[in-house]
Scaffold this active site. Structure first.
Site, PDB file in Angstrom:
ATOM      1  N   CYS A   7       5.867   0.253   7.483  1.00  0.00           N
ATOM      2  CA  CYS A   7       6.008  -1.035   7.731  1.00  0.00           C
ATOM      3  C   CYS A   7       7.415  -1.840   7.241  1.00  0.00           C
ATOM      4  O   CYS A   7       8.080  -2.130   7.913  1.00  0.00           O
ATOM      5  CB  CYS A   7       4.859  -1.634   7.449  1.00  0.00           C
ATOM      6  SG  CYS A   7       3.284  -1.497   8.315  1.00  0.00           S
TER       7      CYS A   7
ATOM      8  N   LEU B  20       5.851  -8.652  -8.037  1.00  0.00           N
ATOM      9  CA  LEU B  20       7.133  -8.462  -9.089  1.00  0.00           C
ATOM     10  C   LEU B  20       7.064  -7.442 -10.061  1.00  0.00           C
ATOM     11  O   LEU B  20       7.137  -7.454 -11.212  1.00  0.00           O
ATOM     12  CB  LEU B  20       7.242  -9.919  -9.806  1.00  0.00           C
ATOM     13  CG  LEU B  20       7.707 -11.004  -9.322  1.00  0.00           C
ATOM     14  CD1 LEU B  20       7.590 -12.235 -10.118  1.00  0.00           C
ATOM     15  CD2 LEU B  20       9.014 -10.873  -8.598  1.00  0.00           C
TER      16      LEU B  20
ATOM     17  N   ASP C  41      -6.277   6.640  23.654  1.00  0.00           N
ATOM     18  CA  ASP C  41      -5.081   7.161  23.055  1.00  0.00           C
ATOM     19  C   ASP C  41      -4.656   8.512  23.941  1.00  0.00           C
ATOM     20  O   ASP C  41      -5.645   8.935  24.399  1.00  0.00           O
ATOM     21  CB  ASP C  41      -5.096   7.332  21.649  1.00  0.00           C
ATOM     22  CG  ASP C  41      -3.771   7.785  20.805  1.00  0.00           C
ATOM     23  OD1 ASP C  41      -3.365   6.860  20.019  1.00  0.00           O
ATOM     24  OD2 ASP C  41      -2.976   8.581  21.208  1.00  0.00           O
TER      25      ASP C  41
ATOM     26  N   LYS D 158      10.928  -0.423   8.048  1.00  0.00           N
ATOM     27  CA  LYS D 158      11.395  -0.692   9.797  1.00  0.00           C
ATOM     28  C   LYS D 158      11.291  -2.010  10.155  1.00  0.00           C
ATOM     29  O   LYS D 158      12.133  -2.586  10.846  1.00  0.00           O
ATOM     30  CB  LYS D 158      10.507   0.203  10.551  1.00  0.00           C
ATOM     31  CG  LYS D 158       9.181  -0.330  10.716  1.00  0.00           C
ATOM     32  CD  LYS D 158       8.301   0.519  11.861  1.00  0.00           C
ATOM     33  CE  LYS D 158       7.025   0.018  12.192  1.00  0.00           C
ATOM     34  NZ  LYS D 158       6.963  -1.308  12.989  1.00  0.00           N
TER      35      LYS D 158
ATOM     36  N   GLU E 140      -1.428  -8.214  12.637  1.00  0.00           N
ATOM     37  CA  GLU E 140      -2.320  -7.579  11.895  1.00  0.00           C
ATOM     38  C   GLU E 140      -1.707  -7.799  10.736  1.00  0.00           C
ATOM     39  O   GLU E 140      -0.135  -7.937  10.478  1.00  0.00           O
ATOM     40  CB  GLU E 140      -2.560  -6.084  12.171  1.00  0.00           C
ATOM     41  CG  GLU E 140      -1.374  -5.143  12.507  1.00  0.00           C
ATOM     42  CD  GLU E 140      -1.014  -4.802  11.059  1.00  0.00           C
ATOM     43  OE1 GLU E 140      -1.197  -4.934  10.090  1.00  0.00           O
ATOM     44  OE2 GLU E 140       0.296  -4.064  11.060  1.00  0.00           O
TER      45      GLU E 140
END
Length: 432
Positions: free
Chosen positions: A259, A249, A30, A262, A147
């Site tokens: 997640c 529900l 990274d 977007k 994923e």
């Protein structure tokens, strides 16, 4: 097997640690030096149950190392791309800057026969474009392996996934992935092998379906609020139908996180680019319903206080988008707290894990380190993240702390009868 993981955020750090836990030799890469330093020291930069244990074990064993240099990936046979795909600034489409940068930085270090594997959630068509780039710049190939992590269960979901999806162009790519996931396959995990486009669509389709299911029951909650019906009993009844199922529900303040919101927006944007916007036009209403439920909690707060919200003390229980996480991205809970503060309320928010992240985004809010401190002398209690410690609160003990026994159950996880028996005015979401 020798594996590299490019991008050590939430997805990448979990994947790298889990792969090392499974016995692979892993290098995590990274550009963020501070993040890499923390991970190398065995300290995850975010909260995820089970991750500290496998990260510490993997780094101590030497099977997991971290670096900021892409060249450190040169010896790996399989390279996982696990960088973020946020929304573009000012729009809904996915920003692929980090994905392209990861691939571009990796290509000079790819050895012949190695495999680049995308795990990031991307618009359909991305893998085919990247496969051409990889083939033109190296003797490696590309696959797509989406994923399906749930925050709070990500370690389990990686080590023991409920399914594996391979988007591949040849059998050799599938064989290499089989080596990576040998333990899961031996345990009977279903494997779906398909083309690039289908593999890309699996993840966004799954998220779109889950978001739709949540917004559907929240739409029914809106009807319930106008008719006196109980949306929880409704969900129980229709959930017995095997074609529908009870999971997801649960009416309440709606979904959030990094997640679902977007991804459904990016899916809609990509469909528009493909000339098929009408096929997923319903997702705009899914998004709209979700945002309305946040506003409904705010409206309930104003109603519960008879309009006297200015300077009222409101205890907000939860700031993360879900329990067992410190993630406050697009959090309904934090959004509600900020809106209440904007109306002039004296908001005191608390959360078992998310306070530091929430304070970084919204320092104007007051935060309490303990539930009791948040509740003390409150005119209204608003539960918006269903942490177990909030679900298990004793109504009589809470009544002894607050100034006024009024509660809004933004997740429908409390017993209305128990709280009313303790003298509370209880307000749920689509519940009488």
């Amino acid at each position: 097997m020798r594996i590299s993981v490019i991008g050590c955020g939430y997805l990448g750090a979990v994947h790298a640690s889990a792969m090392a836990e499974l016995g692979h030799d892993v290098i995590g890469i990274d550009v963020d030096e501070a993040k890499i330093a923390r991970l190398a020291a065995g300290a995850p930069p975010f909260y995820e149950p089970g991750l500290p244990e496998i990260l510490t074990s993997a780094t101590a064993s030497g099977r997991l190392r971290f670096s900021t240099d892409s060249a450190a990936a040169a010896d790996a046979d399989v390279h996982f791309i696990a960088v973020g795909t946020p929304q573009v600034q000012g729009g809904h489409a996915a920003d692929l800057t980090y994905v392209d940068a990861a691939v571009d930085g990796l290509i000079p270090h790819l050895k012949p026969g190695s495999l680049v594997v995308g795990k990031s959630t991307v618009p359909v068509g991305t893998a085919a474009r990247l496969a051409e780039k990889v083939a033109a710049g190296s003797e490696a190939s590309l696959a797509w392996n989406p994923e399906f992590l749930r925050e709070g269960f990500a370690v389990e979901d990686t080590i023991r996934p409920d399914r594996l999806v391979y988007g591949v162009a040849d059998q050799r790519a599938a064989d290499l992935l089989d080596e990576v996931y040998a333990q899961a396959l031996e345990a009977g995990t279903p494997r779906i092998t398909t083309d690039f486009a289908t593999a890309e669509l699996v993840k966004v389709s799954a998220n779109a379906f889950l978001a739709t299911k949540i917004s559907f029951i929240n739409a029914m909650a809106e009807i319930a609020e106008s008719t006196g019906a109980d949306v929880t009993a409704l969900a129980d009844a229709i959930g017995h139908d095997a074609r529908i199922g009870r999971r997801f529900l649960n009416a309440g303040v709606g979904f959030g996180g990094g997640c679902l919101p977007k991804d459904i927006r990016a899916f809609s944007a990509r469909a528009e680019e493909l000339g098929r916007g009408e096929s997923v036009a319903f997702l705009k209403e899914v998004d709209a319903i979700n945002l309305r439920r946040r506003q409904r909690v705010v409206d309930l707060a104003v109603e519960a206080l008879d309009g006297r919200i200015h300077t009222a003390k409101i205890a907000v229980l939860g700031v993360t988008f879900k329990p067992d996480s410190d993630d406050v991205r697009d959090s309904p809970a934090l959004d509600v707290a900020v809106q209440l503060k904007g109306l002039g309320a004296d908001v005191v928010a608390t959360d078992p894990q998310g306070i530091e992240n929430a304070r970084a985004r919204h320092p104007q809010l007051e935060y309490a380190d303990s539930t009791d401190d948040a509740l003390r002398d409150a005119d209204l209690v608003v539960l918006v993240t269903e942490w177990r410690e909030y679900r298990d609160l004793d109504p009589e003990s809470v009544a002894a702390l607050v100034a006024s026994p009024v509660i809004i159950d933004g997740r429908n996880v409390l017993s209305p009868a128990d709280w009313r028996d303790a003298g509370f005015a209880y307000h749920g979401m689509g519940r009488p």
